[in-house]
Motif scaffolding. Structure first.
Motif, PDB file in Angstrom:
ATOM      1  N   VAL A   1       0.908  -1.308  -0.099  1.00 28.18           N
ATOM      2  CA  VAL A   1       0.151   0.021  -0.061  1.00 28.18           C
ATOM      3  C   VAL A   1       0.739   1.123   0.136  1.00 28.18           C
ATOM      4  N   LYS A   2       1.895   1.205   0.998  1.00 21.11           N
ATOM      5  CA  LYS A   2       2.791   2.350   0.831  1.00 21.11           C
ATOM      6  C   LYS A   2       3.414   2.444  -0.745  1.00 21.11           C
ATOM      7  N   ASP A   3       3.868   1.423  -1.270  1.00 26.66           N
ATOM      8  CA  ASP A   3       4.708   1.707  -2.303  1.00 26.66           C
ATOM      9  C   ASP A   3       3.603   2.153  -3.669  1.00 26.66           C
ATOM     10  N   LEU A   4       2.355   1.896  -3.605  1.00 27.56           N
ATOM     11  CA  LEU A   4       1.277   2.212  -4.368  1.00 27.56           C
ATOM     12  C   LEU A   4       1.112   3.643  -4.185  1.00 27.56           C
ATOM     13  N   GLU A   5       0.937   4.094  -2.814  1.00 27.39           N
ATOM     14  CA  GLU A   5       0.822   5.532  -2.783  1.00 27.39           C
ATOM     15  C   GLU A   5       2.097   6.386  -3.188  1.00 27.39           C
ATOM     16  N   LYS A   6       3.244   5.795  -3.117  1.00 30.01           N
ATOM     17  CA  LYS A   6       4.448   6.511  -3.618  1.00 30.01           C
ATOM     18  C   LYS A   6       4.416   6.675  -5.329  1.00 30.01           C
ATOM     19  N   PHE A   7       3.934   5.325  -5.626  1.00 34.20           N
ATOM     20  CA  PHE A   7       3.928   5.353  -7.026  1.00 34.20           C
ATOM     21  C   PHE A   7       2.785   6.442  -7.595  1.00 34.20           C
ATOM     22  N   LYS A   8       1.532   6.508  -6.832  1.00 33.76           N
ATOM     23  CA  LYS A   8       0.522   7.438  -7.364  1.00 33.76           C
ATOM     24  C   LYS A   8       1.158   8.777  -7.196  1.00 33.76           C
ATOM     25  N   GLU A   9       1.981   9.158  -6.291  1.00 30.99           N
ATOM     26  CA  GLU A   9       2.500  10.466  -6.055  1.00 30.99           C
ATOM     27  C   GLU A   9       3.499  10.773  -7.382  1.00 30.99           C
ATOM     28  N   TYR A  10       4.187   9.912  -7.648  1.00 26.94           N
ATOM     29  CA  TYR A  10       5.230   9.957  -8.714  1.00 26.94           C
ATOM     30  C   TYR A  10       4.371  10.370 -10.018  1.00 26.94           C
ATOM     31  N   GLN A  11       3.368   9.422 -10.120  1.00 29.71           N
ATOM     32  CA  GLN A  11       2.394   9.657 -11.226  1.00 29.71           C
ATOM     33  C   GLN A  11       2.049  10.972 -11.548  1.00 29.71           C
ATOM     34  N   GLN A  12       1.506  11.397 -10.358  1.00 32.54           N
ATOM     35  CA  GLN A  12       0.851  13.045 -10.220  1.00 32.54           C
ATOM     36  C   GLN A  12       1.814  13.699 -10.874  1.00 32.54           C
ATOM     37  N   LEU A  13       3.237  13.697 -10.046  1.00 35.08           N
ATOM     38  CA  LEU A  13       4.227  14.719 -10.368  1.00 35.08           C
ATOM     39  C   LEU A  13       4.501  14.557 -11.905  1.00 35.08           C
ATOM     40  N   GLU A  14       4.445  13.354 -12.406  1.00 35.35           N
ATOM     41  CA  GLU A  14       4.785  13.249 -13.841  1.00 35.35           C
ATOM     42  C   GLU A  14       3.751  14.124 -14.757  1.00 35.35           C
ATOM     43  N   GLU A  15       2.492  13.745 -14.379  1.00 38.56           N
ATOM     44  CA  GLU A  15       1.491  14.395 -15.006  1.00 38.56           C
ATOM     45  C   GLU A  15       1.363  16.025 -15.029  1.00 38.56           C
ATOM     46  N   GLN A  16       2.037  16.283 -13.767  1.00 33.96           N
ATOM     47  CA  GLN A  16       2.011  17.863 -13.533  1.00 33.96           C
ATOM     48  C   GLN A  16       3.258  18.481 -14.479  1.00 33.96           C
ATOM     49  N   GLY A  17       4.047  17.714 -14.733  1.00 41.85           N
ATOM     50  CA  GLY A  17       5.508  18.055 -15.358  1.00 41.85           C
ATOM     51  C   GLY A  17       6.291  18.294 -14.689  1.00 41.85           C
ATOM     52  N   THR A  18       6.392  17.844 -13.418  1.00 42.41           N
ATOM     53  CA  THR A  18       7.366  18.454 -12.204  1.00 42.41           C
ATOM     54  C   THR A  18       8.201  17.189 -11.778  1.00 42.41           C
ATOM     55  N   LEU A  19       8.032  16.215 -12.535  1.00 40.97           N
ATOM     56  CA  LEU A  19       9.059  14.956 -12.513  1.00 40.97           C
ATOM     57  C   LEU A  19      10.016  14.748 -13.269  1.00 40.97           C
ATOM     58  N   ILE A  20      11.296  14.973 -12.885  1.00 43.43           N
ATOM     59  CA  ILE A  20      12.825  14.842 -13.723  1.00 43.43           C
ATOM     60  C   ILE A  20      13.329  13.695 -13.345  1.00 43.43           C
ATOM     61  N   LYS A  21      13.526  13.019 -14.553  1.00 46.43           N
ATOM     62  CA  LYS A  21      14.358  11.652 -14.285  1.00 46.43           C
ATOM     63  C   LYS A  21      15.729  12.089 -14.971  1.00 46.43           C
ATOM     64  N   LEU A  22      16.768  12.129 -13.860  1.00 48.22           N
ATOM     65  CA  LEU A  22      17.993  12.545 -14.138  1.00 48.22           C
ATOM     66  C   LEU A  22      18.773  11.343 -15.050  1.00 48.22           C
ATOM     67  N   PRO A  23      19.718  11.552 -16.049  1.00 46.80           N
ATOM     68  CA  PRO A  23      20.374  10.462 -16.757  1.00 46.80           C
ATOM     69  C   PRO A  23      21.531  10.041 -15.773  1.00 46.80           C
ATOM     70  N   PHE A  24      21.931  10.861 -14.936  1.00 51.99           N
ATOM     71  CA  PHE A  24      23.137  10.334 -13.972  1.00 51.99           C
ATOM     72  C   PHE A  24      22.952  11.394 -12.792  1.00 51.99           C
ATOM     73  N   LYS A  25      23.933  11.081 -11.713  1.00 49.31           N
ATOM     74  CA  LYS A  25      24.013  11.944 -10.482  1.00 49.31           C
ATOM     75  C   LYS A  25      25.275  12.488 -10.658  1.00 49.31           C
ATOM     76  N   ALA A  26      25.522  13.578  -9.611  1.00 50.86           N
ATOM     77  CA  ALA A  26      26.839  14.013  -9.282  1.00 50.86           C
ATOM     78  C   ALA A  26      28.041  12.870  -8.690  1.00 50.86           C
ATOM     79  N   GLY A  27      28.890  12.854  -9.426  1.00 51.08           N
ATOM     80  CA  GLY A  27      29.895  11.784  -8.858  1.00 51.08           C
ATOM     81  C   GLY A  27      29.837  10.853 -10.056  1.00 51.08           C
ATOM     82  N   TYR A  28      28.773  10.631 -10.961  1.00 53.78           N
ATOM     83  CA  TYR A  28      28.780   9.598 -11.984  1.00 53.78           C
ATOM     84  C   TYR A  28      30.053   9.984 -13.039  1.00 53.78           C
TER      85      TYR A  28
END
Length: 169
Positions: free
Chosen positions: A64-91
């Motif tokens: 249930v917690k994982d599904l809630e987190k997924f739903k939050e990510y899905q809403q952020l993606e729909e709002q255009g505020t979720l960014i998937k970085l190709p790498f992180k600092a130190g990469y």
């Protein structure tokens, strides 16, 4: 008192301490013992069932917690505020510079609406590398450069450099 003969043939009397019970009482005792064993086994199974139920409930709550987190990510993606970085600092990334591959380390990532060389909207990262002639070189790359002049693996960079050299001839 019970009478018996010893090995010399003398008659003796001893107190009879044997317990005699009827077959019905014996069967009743056996049945009661079997019921008691069954109750103990049933209690153990009940404890195991409670433990299994608790584990299942814990797993359900995690899902249930994982599904809630997924739903939050899905809403952020729909709002255009979720960014998937190709790498992180130190990469480690690989930059094709002139005719060679320069292994670089991502130092910082800048998130903003930058315009790359071809006027595409892009985020940027600052990378650095060490050379013998210059111990610390820092440059900025656009995320749109990934797959063109910047690569996430050395083998991708080598393949691209080979392709570039082949097309120059």
């Amino acid at each position: 008192m019970a009478k018996y003969r010893d090995i010399l043939g003398n008659e003796r009397e001893i107190e009879d301490t044997t317990i005699t019970i009827s077959l019905e009482k014996y069967n009743t005792l056996i049945i009661k013992e079997a019921i008691a064993d069954g109750l103990i086994q049933a209690k153990n199974k009940e404890k195991k069932l409670v433990q299994d139920t608790d584990e299942l409930l814990e797993m359900y709550n995690d899902v249930v917690k994982d599904l809630e987190k997924f739903k939050e990510y899905q809403q952020l993606e729909e709002q255009g505020t979720l960014i998937k970085l190709p790498f992180k600092a130190g990469y480690r990334v690989y930059l094709i510079s002139e005719n060679f591959i320069e292994p670089c380390t991502v130092e910082a990532i800048f998130l903003s609406d930058y315009m790359d060389k071809e006027w595409n909207h892009s985020n940027m990262a600052e990378i650095y590398y060490n050379r013998e002639d210059c111990p610390y070189v820092s440059t900025e790359i656009y995320f749109t450069d990934i797959g063109k002049t910047v690569f996430l693996t050395e083998s991708e960079a080598e393949a691209k450099l080979k392709d570039i050299k082949a097309n120059r001839i």
